[in-house]
Write a protein that holds these residues in place. Structure first.
Motif, mmCIF file in Angstrom:
data_model
loop_
_atom_site.group_PDB
_atom_site.id
_atom_site.type_symbol
_atom_site.label_atom_id
_atom_site.label_comp_id
_atom_site.label_asym_id
_atom_site.label_seq_id
_atom_site.Cartn_x
_atom_site.Cartn_y
_atom_site.Cartn_z
ATOM 1 N N ASP A 149 0.822 -1.210 0.000
ATOM 2 C CA ASP A 149 0.000 0.000 0.000
ATOM 3 C C ASP A 149 0.856 1.260 0.000
ATOM 4 N N LYS A 150 2.122 1.156 -0.413
ATOM 5 C CA LYS A 150 3.023 2.300 -0.346
ATOM 6 C C LYS A 150 3.601 2.634 -1.724
ATOM 7 N N ALA A 151 3.812 3.924 -1.922
ATOM 8 C CA ALA A 151 4.517 4.424 -3.103
ATOM 9 C C ALA A 151 5.621 5.339 -2.604
ATOM 10 N N THR A 152 6.844 5.133 -3.079
ATOM 11 C CA THR A 152 7.967 5.955 -2.650
ATOM 12 C C THR A 152 8.727 6.485 -3.854
ATOM 13 N N ILE A 153 9.496 7.550 -3.608
ATOM 14 C CA ILE A 153 10.308 8.167 -4.637
ATOM 15 C C ILE A 153 11.651 8.551 -4.031
ATOM 16 N N GLN A 154 12.696 8.536 -4.841
ATOM 17 C CA GLN A 154 14.028 8.928 -4.387
ATOM 18 C C GLN A 154 14.278 10.396 -4.741
ATOM 19 N N ILE A 155 14.679 11.184 -3.742
ATOM 20 C CA ILE A 155 15.094 12.564 -3.961
ATOM 21 C C ILE A 155 16.481 12.705 -3.362
ATOM 22 N N ASP A 156 17.467 12.960 -4.201
ATOM 23 C CA ASP A 156 18.862 13.048 -3.769
ATOM 24 C C ASP A 156 19.266 11.792 -2.997
ATOM 25 N N LYS A 157 18.889 10.636 -3.529
ATOM 26 C CA LYS A 157 19.240 9.314 -3.000
ATOM 27 C C LYS A 157 18.584 8.998 -1.657
ATOM 28 N N GLU A 158 17.632 9.805 -1.235
ATOM 29 C CA GLU A 158 16.889 9.542 -0.007
ATOM 30 C C GLU A 158 15.453 9.171 -0.362
ATOM 31 N N THR A 159 14.828 8.367 0.510
ATOM 32 C CA THR A 159 13.496 7.844 0.223
ATOM 33 C C THR A 159 12.410 8.704 0.852
ATOM 34 N N TYR A 160 11.430 9.069 0.037
ATOM 35 C CA TYR A 160 10.265 9.818 0.501
ATOM 36 C C TYR A 160 9.007 9.052 0.117
ATOM 37 N N SER A 161 8.064 9.000 1.031
ATOM 38 C CA SER A 161 6.785 8.361 0.768
ATOM 39 C C SER A 161 5.878 9.333 0.017
ATOM 40 N N VAL A 162 5.251 8.857 -1.039
ATOM 41 C CA VAL A 162 4.342 9.694 -1.832
ATOM 42 C C VAL A 162 2.925 9.449 -1.334
ATOM 43 N N SER A 163 2.344 10.469 -0.713
ATOM 44 C CA SER A 163 1.004 10.297 -0.150
ATOM 45 C C SER A 163 -0.091 10.717 -1.109
ATOM 46 N N ASP A 164 0.236 11.590 -2.093
ATOM 47 C CA ASP A 164 -0.805 12.048 -3.011
ATOM 48 C C ASP A 164 -0.153 12.625 -4.264
ATOM 49 N N ILE A 165 -0.880 12.558 -5.370
ATOM 50 C CA ILE A 165 -0.472 13.187 -6.622
ATOM 51 C C ILE A 165 -1.623 14.051 -7.097
ATOM 52 N N ASN A 166 -1.329 15.322 -7.357
ATOM 53 C CA ASN A 166 -2.358 16.259 -7.791
ATOM 54 C C ASN A 166 -2.039 16.722 -9.212
ATOM 55 N N TYR A 167 -2.765 16.173 -10.181
ATOM 56 C CA TYR A 167 -2.522 16.554 -11.561
ATOM 57 C C TYR A 167 -3.101 17.929 -11.870
ATOM 58 N N GLY A 168 -3.994 18.415 -11.015
ATOM 59 C CA GLY A 168 -4.576 19.738 -11.226
ATOM 60 C C GLY A 168 -3.554 20.845 -11.095
ATOM 61 N N ASP A 169 -2.698 20.762 -10.072
ATOM 62 C CA ASP A 169 -1.676 21.791 -9.900
ATOM 63 C C ASP A 169 -0.265 21.260 -10.143
ATOM 64 N N SER A 170 -0.180 20.051 -10.707
ATOM 65 C CA SER A 170 1.107 19.464 -11.115
ATOM 66 C C SER A 170 2.085 19.335 -9.951
ATOM 67 N N THR A 171 1.613 18.738 -8.857
ATOM 68 C CA THR A 171 2.484 18.494 -7.708
ATOM 69 C C THR A 171 2.239 17.099 -7.154
ATOM 70 N N LEU A 172 3.238 16.598 -6.445
ATOM 71 C CA LEU A 172 3.046 15.411 -5.633
ATOM 72 C C LEU A 172 3.360 15.783 -4.204
ATOM 73 N N TRP A 173 2.802 15.043 -3.248
ATOM 74 C CA TRP A 173 2.997 15.330 -1.833
ATOM 75 C C TRP A 173 3.836 14.205 -1.237
ATOM 76 N N VAL A 174 4.949 14.576 -0.610
ATOM 77 C CA VAL A 174 5.877 13.577 -0.092
ATOM 78 C C VAL A 174 6.135 13.792 1.397
ATOM 79 N N VAL A 175 6.500 12.694 2.066
ATOM 80 C CA VAL A 175 6.851 12.715 3.487
ATOM 81 C C VAL A 175 8.153 11.940 3.640
ATOM 82 N N ASP A 176 9.079 12.487 4.402
ATOM 83 C CA ASP A 176 10.335 11.787 4.686
ATOM 84 C C ASP A 176 10.008 10.412 5.265
ATOM 85 N N ALA A 177 10.409 9.353 4.562
ATOM 86 C CA ALA A 177 10.047 7.998 4.983
ATOM 87 C C ALA A 177 10.626 7.649 6.346
ATOM 88 N N SER A 178 11.756 8.242 6.710
ATOM 89 C CA SER A 178 12.350 7.941 8.015
ATOM 90 C C SER A 178 11.495 8.471 9.150
#
Length: 224
Positions: A60-89
């Motif tokens: 049930d998780k989606a994650t993305i790497q930003i500068d080799k660190e892992t962030y959990s993706v909680s939402d994607i908003n195509y209306g304003d072209s953003t994704l919402w991330v939380v530091d997985a740690s």
């Protein structure tokens, strides 16, 4: 003068217009459904999505790497072209004494440019920053409100956090201090510094736990 333009879907895929429709069809990733460009999964054809926006999907998780660190993706908003991330740690931590990652890519979007004009994984313009600093002297009088972080401080080292749209810039740092880490707080709408002047470190931790917005790839075109 600088103009900002969001990449269109065909451009986000590297400018390739010709690909088989079923190769780049929307997909489900963790709790996210109907995910499409600029995102991709490992193993997708090269023309599908942007490499920096590759998602890892598990249960049930989606994650993305930003500068080799892992962030959990909680939402994607195509209306304003953003994704919402939380530091997985943060999500796995039981500690109330949290320090965000030192992430120069998040602090200076220019470092994210894949060419002279394409910016990836940048927070929205006007975002509020929380900057953590380690100081050799106590800060008593400053134009910024330095909030002490007692759980990270010692008798010889004083850790503070201060908040503002310009807090991540080196010229706003007190002489006896050095940066430990900096992180965006929320999205571009969280931009009232006056409303945040009296918050405590515990309040900052709560904001960090909710994550922050990251933009889809966009272009920066200088005008002479």
């Amino acid at each position: 003068v600088t103009h900002f333009h969001y990449l269109k879907k065909k451009d986000a895929a590297g400018g390739r217009r010709h690909h088989r429709r079923h190769d780049c069809s929307p997909f489900t990733c963790g709790h996210l459904s109907d995910v499409s460009l600029p995102f991709r999964r490992r193993g997708d054809p090269p023309e599908c999505g942007v490499q920096s926006y590759e998602l890892t999907c598990a249960d049930d998780k989606a994650t993305i790497q930003i500068d080799k660190e892992t962030y959990s993706v909680s939402d994607i908003n195509y209306g304003d072209s953003t994704l919402w991330v939380v530091d997985a740690s943060f999500l796995d931590s039981r500690s109330s004494c949290l320090l965000p990652r030192w992430n120069p890519l998040l602090r200076d979007p220019r470092l994210q440019a894949k060419s002279h004009h394409i910016i990836e994984l940048a927070p929205p313009v006007g975002v509020t920053w929380a900057s953590f600093v380690n100081c050799s002297q106590e800060i008593r009088n400053s134009s910024w409100m330095y909030m002490p972080v007692a759980c990270l401080s010692t008798s010889r080292s004083f850790v503070y956090v201060f908040i503002g749209q310009q807090s991540a810039y080196i010229q706003n740092l007190e002489p006896s201090c050095g940066y430990l880490a900096t992180t965006p707080l929320g999205g571009s709408k969280l931009n009232s510094t006056s409303a945040l002047q009296n918050v405590s470190y515990q309040d900052v931790v709560k904001l960090m736990m909710t994550g922050f917005a990251v933009r889809f790839p966009f272009t920066v075109n200088p005008v002479s």
